[in-house]
Design a protein around this motif. Sequence first.
Motif, PDB file in Angstrom:
ATOM      1  N   LEU A  14      -7.484  -8.843   5.868  1.00  0.00           N
ATOM      2  CA  LEU A  14      -6.620  -8.949   4.696  1.00  0.00           C
ATOM      3  C   LEU A  14      -7.435  -9.163   3.425  1.00  0.00           C
ATOM      4  O   LEU A  14      -7.230  -8.486   2.411  1.00  0.00           O
ATOM      5  N   THR A  15      -8.379 -10.094   3.475  1.00  0.00           N
ATOM      6  CA  THR A  15      -9.194 -10.387   2.294  1.00  0.00           C
ATOM      7  C   THR A  15     -10.078  -9.200   1.925  1.00  0.00           C
ATOM      8  O   THR A  15     -10.157  -8.813   0.748  1.00  0.00           O
ATOM      9  N   SER A  16     -10.724  -8.601   2.914  1.00  0.00           N
ATOM     10  CA  SER A  16     -11.592  -7.458   2.649  1.00  0.00           C
ATOM     11  C   SER A  16     -10.790  -6.280   2.112  1.00  0.00           C
ATOM     12  O   SER A  16     -11.197  -5.602   1.160  1.00  0.00           O
ATOM     13  N   GLY A  17      -9.641  -6.025   2.738  1.00  0.00           N
ATOM     14  CA  GLY A  17      -8.802  -4.926   2.281  1.00  0.00           C
ATOM     15  C   GLY A  17      -8.304  -5.133   0.870  1.00  0.00           C
ATOM     16  O   GLY A  17      -8.258  -4.192   0.058  1.00  0.00           O
ATOM     17  N   LEU A  18      -7.936  -6.368   0.556  1.00  0.00           N
ATOM     18  CA  LEU A  18      -7.453  -6.675  -0.789  1.00  0.00           C
ATOM     19  C   LEU A  18      -8.551  -6.474  -1.824  1.00  0.00           C
ATOM     20  O   LEU A  18      -8.312  -5.921  -2.910  1.00  0.00           O
ATOM     21  N   HIS A  19      -9.769  -6.901  -1.488  1.00  0.00           N
ATOM     22  CA  HIS A  19     -10.880  -6.727  -2.436  1.00  0.00           C
ATOM     23  C   HIS A  19     -11.185  -5.247  -2.652  1.00  0.00           C
ATOM     24  O   HIS A  19     -11.393  -4.807  -3.788  1.00  0.00           O
ATOM     25  N   PHE A  20     -11.214  -4.470  -1.555  1.00  0.00           N
ATOM     26  CA  PHE A  20     -11.495  -3.043  -1.713  1.00  0.00           C
ATOM     27  C   PHE A  20     -10.383  -2.365  -2.510  1.00  0.00           C
ATOM     28  O   PHE A  20     -10.652  -1.475  -3.325  1.00  0.00           O
ATOM     29  N   ALA A  21      -9.140  -2.781  -2.296  1.00  0.00           N
ATOM     30  CA  ALA A  21      -8.033  -2.202  -3.064  1.00  0.00           C
ATOM     31  C   ALA A  21      -8.196  -2.498  -4.549  1.00  0.00           C
ATOM     32  O   ALA A  21      -7.958  -1.628  -5.404  1.00  0.00           O
ATOM     33  N   CYS A  22      -8.620  -3.719  -4.873  1.00  0.00           N
ATOM     34  CA  CYS A  22      -8.862  -4.065  -6.289  1.00  0.00           C
ATOM     35  C   CYS A  22     -10.010  -3.236  -6.855  1.00  0.00           C
ATOM     36  O   CYS A  22      -9.948  -2.769  -8.000  1.00  0.00           O
ATOM     37  N   ALA A  23     -11.064  -3.052  -6.037  1.00  0.00           N
ATOM     38  CA  ALA A  23     -12.212  -2.258  -6.494  1.00  0.00           C
ATOM     39  C   ALA A  23     -11.796  -0.806  -6.718  1.00  0.00           C
ATOM     40  O   ALA A  23     -12.219  -0.166  -7.689  1.00  0.00           O
ATOM     41  N   TRP A  24     -10.972  -0.274  -5.831  1.00  0.00           N
ATOM     42  CA  TRP A  24     -10.497   1.105  -5.976  1.00  0.00           C
ATOM     43  C   TRP A  24      -9.628   1.247  -7.221  1.00  0.00           C
ATOM     44  O   TRP A  24      -9.769   2.193  -7.996  1.00  0.00           O
ATOM     45  N   ALA A  25      -8.732   0.283  -7.432  1.00  0.00           N
ATOM     46  CA  ALA A  25      -7.852   0.328  -8.605  1.00  0.00           C
ATOM     47  C   ALA A  25      -8.661   0.225  -9.901  1.00  0.00           C
ATOM     48  O   ALA A  25      -8.364   0.913 -10.887  1.00  0.00           O
ATOM     49  N   ALA A  26      -9.687  -0.631  -9.903  1.00  0.00           N
ATOM     50  CA  ALA A  26     -10.531  -0.771 -11.093  1.00  0.00           C
ATOM     51  C   ALA A  26     -11.296   0.518 -11.364  1.00  0.00           C
ATOM     52  O   ALA A  26     -11.461   0.923 -12.520  1.00  0.00           O
ATOM     53  N   PHE A  27     -11.753   1.180 -10.295  1.00  0.00           N
ATOM     54  CA  PHE A  27     -12.500   2.435 -10.442  1.00  0.00           C
ATOM     55  C   PHE A  27     -11.604   3.530 -10.994  1.00  0.00           C
ATOM     56  O   PHE A  27     -11.965   4.263 -11.920  1.00  0.00           O
ATOM     57  N   VAL A  28     -10.410   3.646 -10.423  1.00  0.00           N
ATOM     58  CA  VAL A  28      -9.484   4.707 -10.843  1.00  0.00           C
ATOM     59  C   VAL A  28      -8.878   4.398 -12.208  1.00  0.00           C
ATOM     60  O   VAL A  28      -8.743   5.282 -13.056  1.00  0.00           O
ATOM     61  N   GLY A  29      -8.523   3.142 -12.423  1.00  0.00           N
ATOM     62  CA  GLY A  29      -7.805   2.791 -13.640  1.00  0.00           C
ATOM     63  C   GLY A  29      -8.663   2.721 -14.884  1.00  0.00           C
ATOM     64  O   GLY A  29      -8.314   3.313 -15.919  1.00  0.00           O
ATOM     65  N   VAL A  30      -9.789   1.999 -14.808  1.00  0.00           N
ATOM     66  CA  VAL A  30     -10.602   1.780 -16.015  1.00  0.00           C
ATOM     67  C   VAL A  30     -12.054   2.186 -15.827  1.00  0.00           C
ATOM     68  O   VAL A  30     -12.893   1.910 -16.690  1.00  0.00           O
TER      69      VAL A  30
END
Length: 830
Positions: free
Chosen positions: A579-595
């Motif tokens: 859960l923690t690893s997946g959440l961090h990767f999701a945040c990293a992916w969103a940051a990459f795509v978004g900004v």
Amino acid sequence: MAEQAKSKSKLGTAKAAVIALCGALFVSILSGLGLLEKLEFFTSDLRYVTRPAIETDTSIYTIDIDDPSIEQIGRWPWTWDRHAAILDMLRLYGARQAAFVEPYFNEPGPITVQRDQARQIALSVTQMARGSGEVDYRQELSGLIPDYNDRFIDAVGKFPRTFIGTHFAIPEGAAVEDPKKIRAQAESNKRNFSRDKNEAHASLDTFSVAWRDPGSLLLATDIVPITAALSRNIAGAGFSRIVQDIDGKVRRTPLLVWYDGRAHPSIGLSMAAAYFGCALQDLKIEPGKYIEIPGKDRTVRVPIDEKGYMLVNWAGEYQKTFNHTLYNVIALHYMHRTAKAFIRQYRPDLDNPNEVFQKLGEFMMRQQMLPAEDVQWIATQIYYVWIMDFFMERGAAYDIFLRSTGLEDDPSFLFYWNQISVNRRVEEVMRSNQTPDYSAVLFSLSIPDTDIYRDGFDHTAFFYRNGRINEVRPLFFLEPSVIAISGGEIRFSPLDLHDKSVFVGLTATGLNAQNPTPYQRRYQMFGLIPNVYNTIATGQFLRAQAPWMRYVYILFYALAITWIVLHFRPLGGLAVVLLTSGLHFACAWAAFVGVGVIMPVVPPVLTVIVCYVAANLYRYVEEQRERQKVRGLFGAMVSPQVLKMMEDNPDKFALGGEKYEATMFSSDVSGFTTISEGVTAQELADILNIYLTPMSNIIMNFDGFVDKYEGDAIKADYGVPLADPNHAWKGCFAALLQQEDLSVVQRLLLLKYGVKITARMGVNTGIVAAGNKGSEKKRQYTVMGEAVTIAEELEPINKLYESWIAIGALTYEKSADYVDVRLLDRAAMG
């Protein structure tokens, strides 16, 4: 008690902090040594390939010099006139700007002559030798030797929005670590420049920025400049450099290189600055932060690191991004236009058409840009179009053309005639200041409504609007070319070049670099510059988070995961890590795509795993230690099943107490004092062991807890330390079974020691306080309360009523369905 709990909480927090810091330090060391870099790049690539497609500048076009182009034109390098053909086409169709990416124009191309030209030169030399010495043949000879370099320089002059690649010698490896040596080497090399190279070098000052202190920028030891003649005509120059990361992939590229007191831009940056209308001298360079491009409409800041490197926001696979065409397709359309320009100098009524056709073929063959079959096809097409156009100017109809030329009707002839007719009608409509309509034009000429003439229609309208209609007569144009790329087909019309930023480069096998990128294992590195240009032009920049942020994530996850695992056992397990690893990767992916921010992934996720394992390992060791304590306290007092349950719940046996409803058991051997006086000490010990062992086993078999032995007396509890709803009848059954087994023990002791023993027992149920009593080093689990005292008092009551087992009232109520009893009496206890 509260102070004790508070002290324990502080101790647990301190242990959690120590474990977390050790885990964080371990991961930080691995990260600092670069051991996680390849894995980090892998996660970065995942973000590239799983994100939605990014925006691409539709004005980007590439002209690929591929294998078929090399086979058609000849071995590389080509003479400069081959590139002039590209510029002529870009000028004709109004391209925005062009870049020749390869650093190829650093010295004049070779002077070559073809076979027929060589014959003419030999003939002239022979005539000069035979003739008068007063005749100067130098001008005549120079006219027979084509100057391909001037041809290209002239084309650049007509299309000055041209950018050309330069080359710098940039040290690699250990040499990069000593800037002083690099600068000294550059000074040494410069002293050996020829006059031409000095002139060419000086001419590049216009295309660079004065920058006295290089700081941490990339340094060069030498320059291979383009010729000064070219520098005076072009819009800009720049270098291109491929930089591979530790895993061999290309993700970044330098935008600046420092040489001889000036910062020279990459060709991608140079073109982007021109796109925004910014002179290079107006660039604001802040190494480690950005390059600011103050444009006419907006200001753009390109993020760079200390060395001037930019992260390339790759748009995708080479063939699947941007617009592509091939050099041999450009050559085909160029030669078609050139053939029309050649034949315009003749008139069918004044010149011999057959002779014109022959001259046209010879002219096209001398260009050596097309295969012989293509030359024949275009020459024949242009020849008939030339004659048709002559007849149309005089108002002749198609059948008159056929009769006058003696030609038989042919679908190709009718197609040529109809296209010219459509295009001439378009010109007529536009001359009358009207906007032509394609269907209306076809209707007016009684030509079936179809799209086969659409491209010629668009060509004519385009050239008329731009005042260049006379440059493309006769008004006949090639149909769009169909190009096979990546298993698909694209249609290319030269009109597609209008207002495009065009990049020209090599993709032919053996002449180009192919390196892995996040999208492709073998990517044409010619595509690097279009991607750099697209990144800047669209403003879709990538930024890596500051290195210190990596350690913030590591420390945060170390503390959080360790605390969770040590304090919330139900939340432990693999789910926490996932859960923690997946959440961090999701945040990293969103940051990459978004900004466009590249967050570190591997160090934080590894921290989660390491601290999870370390905390669980510590917890396991502590649990085993607690199990040993429990086993030491209760191993000989309870059944194995109960002991296992107690080991699984060691927290219940901390210093303190809990309220339980339990059943207490108390037994005593009758006349024990008399027995002890008649035997030795060793015999007494043996007698007690023979008696206590089976009695204790029976208690434990009914999940009882042997609280203590007081000489011959046994104190036991049922329902503690673990709650058991059946404690009452189990206490009763155990007492009955003890009395039954006691008969066997009696016979054994009577035969062996000559003594007879009996035992009275008391059983009572009630609320007690159960828990460990003592200190951290020495403790004992026991029960206390009025119910315990009553059980002890029930045991001697048996003597009054000549019974062996006496139970309390509550015990009877709880076990009435299991045992048969008789009422002894009512007694006041206490």
